[in-house]
Design a protein around this motif. Structure first.
Motif, PDB file in Angstrom:
ATOM      1  N   VAL A  83       0.808  -1.219   0.000  1.00 26.14           N
ATOM      2  CA  VAL A  83       0.000   0.000   0.000  1.00 26.14           C
ATOM      3  C   VAL A  83       0.844   1.273   0.000  1.00 26.14           C
ATOM      4  O   VAL A  83       0.325   2.364   0.168  1.00 26.14           O
ATOM      5  N   LYS A  84       2.148   1.105  -0.199  1.00 27.48           N
ATOM      6  CA  LYS A  84       3.032   2.271  -0.040  1.00 27.48           C
ATOM      7  C   LYS A  84       2.832   3.318  -1.146  1.00 27.48           C
ATOM      8  O   LYS A  84       2.390   2.997  -2.251  1.00 27.48           O
ATOM      9  N   SER A  85       3.177   4.566  -0.789  1.00 27.94           N
ATOM     10  CA  SER A  85       3.175   5.649  -1.775  1.00 27.94           C
ATOM     11  C   SER A  85       4.623   6.000  -2.107  1.00 27.94           C
ATOM     12  O   SER A  85       5.562   5.559  -1.435  1.00 27.94           O
ATOM     13  N   VAL A  86       4.744   6.866  -3.114  1.00 27.89           N
ATOM     14  CA  VAL A  86       6.081   7.314  -3.517  1.00 27.89           C
ATOM     15  C   VAL A  86       6.580   8.336  -2.476  1.00 27.89           C
ATOM     16  O   VAL A  86       5.842   9.251  -2.120  1.00 27.89           O
ATOM     17  N   PRO A  87       7.813   8.182  -1.992  1.00 28.69           N
ATOM     18  CA  PRO A  87       8.311   9.146  -1.007  1.00 28.69           C
ATOM     19  C   PRO A  87       8.786  10.433  -1.677  1.00 28.69           C
ATOM     20  O   PRO A  87       9.269  10.394  -2.812  1.00 28.69           O
ATOM     21  N   VAL A  88       8.624  11.545  -0.986  1.00 25.96           N
ATOM     22  CA  VAL A  88       9.182  12.802  -1.490  1.00 25.96           C
ATOM     23  C   VAL A  88      10.443  13.069  -0.669  1.00 25.96           C
ATOM     24  O   VAL A  88      10.400  13.111   0.565  1.00 25.96           O
ATOM     25  N   ILE A  89      11.548  13.202  -1.384  1.00 28.00           N
ATOM     26  CA  ILE A  89      12.855  13.223  -0.718  1.00 28.00           C
ATOM     27  C   ILE A  89      13.657  14.456  -1.132  1.00 28.00           C
ATOM     28  O   ILE A  89      13.664  14.823  -2.317  1.00 28.00           O
ATOM     29  N   VAL A  90      14.304  15.102  -0.157  1.00 33.44           N
ATOM     30  CA  VAL A  90      15.248  16.186  -0.480  1.00 33.44           C
ATOM     31  C   VAL A  90      16.576  15.919   0.233  1.00 33.44           C
ATOM     32  O   VAL A  90      16.639  15.070   1.125  1.00 33.44           O
ATOM     33  N   ASN A  91      17.599  16.657  -0.163  1.00 33.02           N
ATOM     34  CA  ASN A  91      18.900  16.539   0.500  1.00 33.02           C
ATOM     35  C   ASN A  91      18.973  17.469   1.701  1.00 33.02           C
ATOM     36  O   ASN A  91      18.252  18.466   1.756  1.00 33.02           O
ATOM     37  N   GLU A  92      19.895  17.138   2.621  1.00 33.36           N
ATOM     38  CA  GLU A  92      20.041  17.973   3.833  1.00 33.36           C
ATOM     39  C   GLU A  92      20.392  19.417   3.513  1.00 33.36           C
ATOM     40  O   GLU A  92      20.087  20.327   4.270  1.00 33.36           O
ATOM     41  N   GLU A  93      21.051  19.640   2.368  1.00 35.59           N
ATOM     42  CA  GLU A  93      21.503  21.000   2.009  1.00 35.59           C
ATOM     43  C   GLU A  93      20.377  21.832   1.400  1.00 35.59           C
ATOM     44  O   GLU A  93      20.519  23.053   1.262  1.00 35.59           O
ATOM     45  N   THR A  94      19.263  21.204   1.040  1.00 33.52           N
ATOM     46  CA  THR A  94      18.137  21.941   0.444  1.00 33.52           C
ATOM     47  C   THR A  94      17.692  23.051   1.407  1.00 33.52           C
ATOM     48  O   THR A  94      17.622  22.826   2.617  1.00 33.52           O
ATOM     49  N   THR A  95      17.393  24.231   0.869  1.00 36.87           N
ATOM     50  CA  THR A  95      16.963  25.304   1.774  1.00 36.87           C
ATOM     51  C   THR A  95      15.526  25.050   2.238  1.00 36.87           C
ATOM     52  O   THR A  95      14.755  24.355   1.567  1.00 36.87           O
ATOM     53  N   VAL A  96      15.195  25.628   3.386  1.00 38.54           N
ATOM     54  CA  VAL A  96      13.833  25.501   3.926  1.00 38.54           C
ATOM     55  C   VAL A  96      12.841  26.023   2.886  1.00 38.54           C
ATOM     56  O   VAL A  96      11.804  25.397   2.636  1.00 38.54           O
ATOM     57  N   TYR A  97      13.192  27.119   2.216  1.00 36.96           N
ATOM     58  CA  TYR A  97      12.304  27.695   1.182  1.00 36.96           C
ATOM     59  C   TYR A  97      12.007  26.663   0.088  1.00 36.96           C
ATOM     60  O   TYR A  97      10.849  26.411  -0.247  1.00 36.96           O
ATOM     61  N   ASP A  98      13.069  26.054  -0.449  1.00 39.53           N
ATOM     62  CA  ASP A  98      12.875  25.074  -1.538  1.00 39.53           C
ATOM     63  C   ASP A  98      12.075  23.856  -1.063  1.00 39.53           C
ATOM     64  O   ASP A  98      11.283  23.299  -1.820  1.00 39.53           O
ATOM     65  N   ALA A  99      12.305  23.454   0.172  1.00 44.03           N
ATOM     66  CA  ALA A  99      11.577  22.290   0.698  1.00 44.03           C
ATOM     67  C   ALA A  99      10.082  22.619   0.852  1.00 44.03           C
ATOM     68  O   ALA A  99       9.228  21.770   0.580  1.00 44.03           O
ATOM     69  N   ILE A 100       9.793  23.862   1.252  1.00 44.54           N
ATOM     70  CA  ILE A 100       8.372  24.277   1.367  1.00 44.54           C
ATOM     71  C   ILE A 100       7.720  24.238  -0.022  1.00 44.54           C
ATOM     72  O   ILE A 100       6.613  23.722  -0.198  1.00 44.54           O
ATOM     73  N   GLU A 188      28.919   1.026   8.714  1.00 48.36           N
ATOM     74  CA  GLU A 188      27.746   1.312   9.539  1.00 48.36           C
ATOM     75  C   GLU A 188      26.465   0.910   8.797  1.00 48.36           C
ATOM     76  O   GLU A 188      26.486   0.689   7.586  1.00 48.36           O
ATOM     77  N   VAL A 189      25.393   0.836   9.582  1.00 46.59           N
ATOM     78  CA  VAL A 189      24.104   0.477   8.991  1.00 46.59           C
ATOM     79  C   VAL A 189      23.314   1.749   8.737  1.00 46.59           C
ATOM     80  O   VAL A 189      23.226   2.624   9.609  1.00 46.59           O
ATOM     81  N   GLY A 190      22.790   1.900   7.532  1.00 50.98           N
ATOM     82  CA  GLY A 190      21.943   3.042   7.216  1.00 50.98           C
ATOM     83  C   GLY A 190      20.641   2.551   6.603  1.00 50.98           C
ATOM     84  O   GLY A 190      20.423   1.342   6.484  1.00 50.98           O
ATOM     85  N   TYR A 191      19.800   3.494   6.216  1.00 49.71           N
ATOM     86  CA  TYR A 191      18.504   3.117   5.672  1.00 49.71           C
ATOM     87  C   TYR A 191      18.211   3.862   4.372  1.00 49.71           C
ATOM     88  O   TYR A 191      18.301   5.092   4.323  1.00 49.71           O
ATOM     89  N   LYS A 192      17.861   3.095   3.347  1.00 47.39           N
ATOM     90  CA  LYS A 192      17.485   3.670   2.064  1.00 47.39           C
ATOM     91  C   LYS A 192      15.966   3.811   2.058  1.00 47.39           C
ATOM     92  O   LYS A 192      15.251   2.864   2.417  1.00 47.39           O
ATOM     93  N   VAL A 193      15.473   5.000   1.663  1.00 45.76           N
ATOM     94  CA  VAL A 193      14.020   5.226   1.660  1.00 45.76           C
ATOM     95  C   VAL A 193      13.423   4.677   0.361  1.00 45.76           C
ATOM     96  O   VAL A 193      13.797   5.118  -0.727  1.00 45.76           O
ATOM     97  N   ILE A 194      12.505   3.710   0.481  1.00 42.39           N
ATOM     98  CA  ILE A 194      11.909   3.129  -0.732  1.00 42.39           C
ATOM     99  C   ILE A 194      10.411   3.422  -0.833  1.00 42.39           C
ATOM    100  O   ILE A 194       9.766   3.051  -1.811  1.00 42.39           O
ATOM    101  N   GLY A 195       9.851   4.088   0.168  1.00 44.49           N
ATOM    102  CA  GLY A 195       8.416   4.401   0.098  1.00 44.49           C
ATOM    103  C   GLY A 195       7.959   5.191   1.298  1.00 44.49           C
ATOM    104  O   GLY A 195       8.777   5.625   2.125  1.00 44.49           O
ATOM    105  N   ARG A 196       6.660   5.343   1.372  1.00 44.24           N
ATOM    106  CA  ARG A 196       6.070   6.154   2.440  1.00 44.24           C
ATOM    107  C   ARG A 196       4.715   5.528   2.771  1.00 44.24           C
ATOM    108  O   ARG A 196       3.980   5.109   1.865  1.00 44.24           O
ATOM    109  N   ILE A 197       4.415   5.438   4.064  1.00 43.86           N
ATOM    110  CA  ILE A 197       3.058   5.025   4.440  1.00 43.86           C
ATOM    111  C   ILE A 197       2.506   6.086   5.383  1.00 43.86           C
ATOM    112  O   ILE A 197       3.170   6.484   6.337  1.00 43.86           O
TER     113      ILE A 197
END
Ligand code: ADP
Length: 212
Positions: A83-100, A188-197
């Motif tokens: 039932v997952k949806s497509v995740p919306v993803i930005v980078n940490e460097e993205t400005t707050v304005y662009d993310a909005i 180290e262990v990290g997590y790749k984002v493959i969806g959104r619920i």
């Protein structure tokens, strides 16, 4: 508490089957002083719901399940990945304005943030409101400053049930969870984002189950 009602007649049928199993529809009809034709829809509902088992030429058995068990089983069988949806993803460097702007364009309530391709944070509507009240320069400040950061992110795996995901959403009072796959780069262990619920996905399942 949700109240899922069976009719009085359906309750009576269950009582008879519990007591007399295996029992034929003729016997049930006789006990209730009704015709078999009148009983047919009730027996069909109880069998489809999994509360009664029907064995041809033998009769009806009680499965041991009530209405809540049946609903629980159904929900517990559905995996997050279905039932997952497509995740919306930005980078940490993205400005707050662009993310909005991204949040508006993509029409979501939560954005996931990645660093080197791995999940590093989550930003919600309230995080943006807080940053606006705080008076930061949204054209300069990166989302990394205002987001909720790992390891405080509540996540879901594609294999877990939507019931588990819904419990996490309720317990942590959030709108959505990133669906992730573990990545081990040897260091180290990290997590790749493959969806959104989100709450919306869960509401949709609720509606679909109701329609079925
Ligand atoms: P809203 O801002 O629309 O109320 P949420 O209730 O989801 O949205 O977010 C409330 C807070 O929880 C925000 O600070 C957000 O960064 C954080 N948050 C949102 N989702 C998660 C998550 N999956 N794990 C951890 N924190 C989250």
């Amino acid at each position: 508490m949700i109240n899922i009602q069976l009719s009085d007649r359906q309750e009576k049928i269950i009582e008879i089957v519990k007591e007399k199993e295996p029992v034929t529809s003729e016997e049930i009809a006789k006990r209730l002083k009704l015709t078999r034709a009148t009983l047919r829809p009730d027996l069909a509902i109880l069998t489809m719901a999994g509360i009664l088992d029907a064995r041809p030429k033998v009769g009806y058995f009680y499965s041991g399940k009530n209405m809540f068990n049946v609903i629980y089983d159904q929900i517990n069988d559905i995996k997050v990945s279905k039932v997952k949806s497509v995740p919306v993803i930005v980078n940490e460097e993205t400005t707050v304005y662009d993310a909005i702007v991204t949040m508006f364009l993509e029409d979501v309530g939560t954005i996931f943030v990645v660093s080197d391709g791995l999940l590093s944070g989550v930003i919600s509507r309230k995080d943006f409101l807080k940053s606006a009240i705080g008076g930061i320069d949204i054209n300069k400040v990166p989302v990394g400053i205002i987001m909720t950061r790992m390891p405080n992110i509540v996540m879901a795996s594609p294999e877990e049930s939507i019931l588990d995901a819904a419990v996490k959403i309720m317990d942590h009072e959030v709108d959505s969870l990133p669906i992730v796959e573990e990545v081990d780069n040897g260091k180290e262990v990290g997590y790749k984002v493959i969806g959104r619920i989100s709450k919306t996905n869960i509401t949709r399942i609720f509606v679909d189950l109701g329609k079925e």
